[in-house]
Design a protein around this motif. Sequence first.
Motif, PDB file in Angstrom:
ATOM      1  N   GLY A  93       0.547  -0.821  -0.029  1.00 36.01           N
ATOM      2  CA  GLY A  93      -0.343   0.543   0.239  1.00 36.01           C
ATOM      3  C   GLY A  93       1.016   1.163  -0.069  1.00 36.01           C
ATOM      4  O   GLY A  93       0.557   2.455  -0.036  1.00 36.01           O
ATOM      5  N   SER A  94       2.208   1.285   0.043  1.00 38.51           N
ATOM      6  CA  SER A  94       3.082   2.341  -0.143  1.00 38.51           C
ATOM      7  C   SER A  94       3.714   2.443  -1.413  1.00 38.51           C
ATOM      8  O   SER A  94       3.511   1.298  -2.066  1.00 38.51           O
ATOM      9  CB  SER A  94       4.003   2.442   1.770  1.00 38.51           C
ATOM     10  OG  SER A  94       4.246   1.279   1.484  1.00 38.51           O
ATOM     11  N   ALA A  95       4.284   3.710  -1.511  1.00 32.99           N
ATOM     12  CA  ALA A  95       5.565   3.204  -1.980  1.00 32.99           C
ATOM     13  C   ALA A  95       6.606   2.437  -2.010  1.00 32.99           C
ATOM     14  O   ALA A  95       7.193   1.942  -3.205  1.00 32.99           O
ATOM     15  CB  ALA A  95       5.885   4.854  -2.624  1.00 32.99           C
ATOM     16  N   PHE A  96       7.200   2.474  -1.114  1.00 32.07           N
ATOM     17  CA  PHE A  96       7.946   1.696  -0.705  1.00 32.07           C
ATOM     18  C   PHE A  96       7.585  -0.130  -0.745  1.00 32.07           C
ATOM     19  O   PHE A  96       6.681  -0.430   0.055  1.00 32.07           O
ATOM     20  CB  PHE A  96       8.669   1.741   0.485  1.00 32.07           C
ATOM     21  CG  PHE A  96       9.849   3.520   0.594  1.00 32.07           C
ATOM     22  CD1 PHE A  96      10.366   3.610  -0.149  1.00 32.07           C
ATOM     23  CD2 PHE A  96       8.627   4.487   0.859  1.00 32.07           C
ATOM     24  CE1 PHE A  96      10.879   4.850  -0.508  1.00 32.07           C
ATOM     25  CE2 PHE A  96       8.695   6.118   1.367  1.00 32.07           C
ATOM     26  CZ  PHE A  96      10.051   5.772  -0.342  1.00 32.07           C
ATOM     27  N   GLY A  97       8.315  -1.016  -1.157  1.00 33.17           N
ATOM     28  CA  GLY A  97       8.414  -2.251  -0.480  1.00 33.17           C
ATOM     29  C   GLY A  97       9.446  -3.136  -0.040  1.00 33.17           C
ATOM     30  O   GLY A  97      10.575  -2.904  -0.476  1.00 33.17           O
ATOM     31  N   TYR A  98       9.407  -4.189  -0.465  1.00 27.96           N
ATOM     32  CA  TYR A  98      10.433  -5.394  -0.616  1.00 27.96           C
ATOM     33  C   TYR A  98      10.470  -6.460  -0.223  1.00 27.96           C
ATOM     34  O   TYR A  98       9.163  -7.484  -1.032  1.00 27.96           O
ATOM     35  CB  TYR A  98      10.775  -5.458   1.632  1.00 27.96           C
ATOM     36  CG  TYR A  98       9.284  -6.163   1.919  1.00 27.96           C
ATOM     37  CD1 TYR A  98       9.235  -7.995   2.125  1.00 27.96           C
ATOM     38  CD2 TYR A  98       8.254  -5.211   2.323  1.00 27.96           C
ATOM     39  CE1 TYR A  98       7.914  -7.520   2.397  1.00 27.96           C
ATOM     40  CE2 TYR A  98       6.808  -6.125   2.787  1.00 27.96           C
ATOM     41  CZ  TYR A  98       6.509  -7.126   3.113  1.00 27.96           C
ATOM     42  OH  TYR A  98       5.543  -7.740   3.738  1.00 27.96           O
ATOM     43  N   TRP A  99      11.977  -7.616  -0.912  1.00 29.77           N
ATOM     44  CA  TRP A  99      11.576  -8.609  -1.812  1.00 29.77           C
ATOM     45  C   TRP A  99      11.392 -10.027  -0.430  1.00 29.77           C
ATOM     46  O   TRP A  99      11.429  -9.663   0.385  1.00 29.77           O
ATOM     47  CB  TRP A  99      12.682  -8.770  -1.964  1.00 29.77           C
ATOM     48  CG  TRP A  99      13.095  -8.269  -3.323  1.00 29.77           C
ATOM     49  CD1 TRP A  99      14.132  -7.336  -2.907  1.00 29.77           C
ATOM     50  CD2 TRP A  99      12.745  -8.344  -4.153  1.00 29.77           C
ATOM     51  NE1 TRP A  99      14.824  -6.850  -4.661  1.00 29.77           N
ATOM     52  CE2 TRP A  99      13.100  -7.485  -5.526  1.00 29.77           C
ATOM     53  CE3 TRP A  99      11.631  -9.148  -5.218  1.00 29.77           C
ATOM     54  CZ2 TRP A  99      13.141  -7.314  -6.669  1.00 29.77           C
ATOM     55  CZ3 TRP A  99      11.544  -9.298  -6.391  1.00 29.77           C
ATOM     56  CH2 TRP A  99      12.344  -8.607  -7.080  1.00 29.77           C
TER      57      TRP A  99
END
Length: 129
Positions: A93-99
């Motif tokens: 839901g945000s501009a940042f993410g993770y693997w």
Amino acid sequence: MKRLSFLFLVILSSCAVSNKPALQEDQLLLTRKYVGDFIDFRYTGPEKFGDPHIIWIKTTMDSTYGKISAYGQKCDFNKGDRLYVRRNYYSPGSAFGYWVYQIESEDNKAFYRLSEFQHQSKVLIKTWF
């Protein structure tokens, strides 16, 4: 005059061309990697309350990857299944993410989330990609 020369220097440095690409093409395209055929697994319970349940997966490429550590209490892979490590990018839901990394069989019937640190080979899982 000093401000004008500083501004000119900033503009020139921001327009500089680099021969090295910012992100290599392989890093974006490779999302699944073969890690061998399933041989066996071993279960390790939590050492203390709140620690995760870990299964250690042994494959035919054990000499390359070591025993692969994943979260779980049992393993539904069948002997001889071709196993792959897949990485998925999550953006909650945000501009940042993770693997997030998981091990899965070829037909995707069983999959388990991998621990970030692979204890047997003493490397982070992201270095495999």
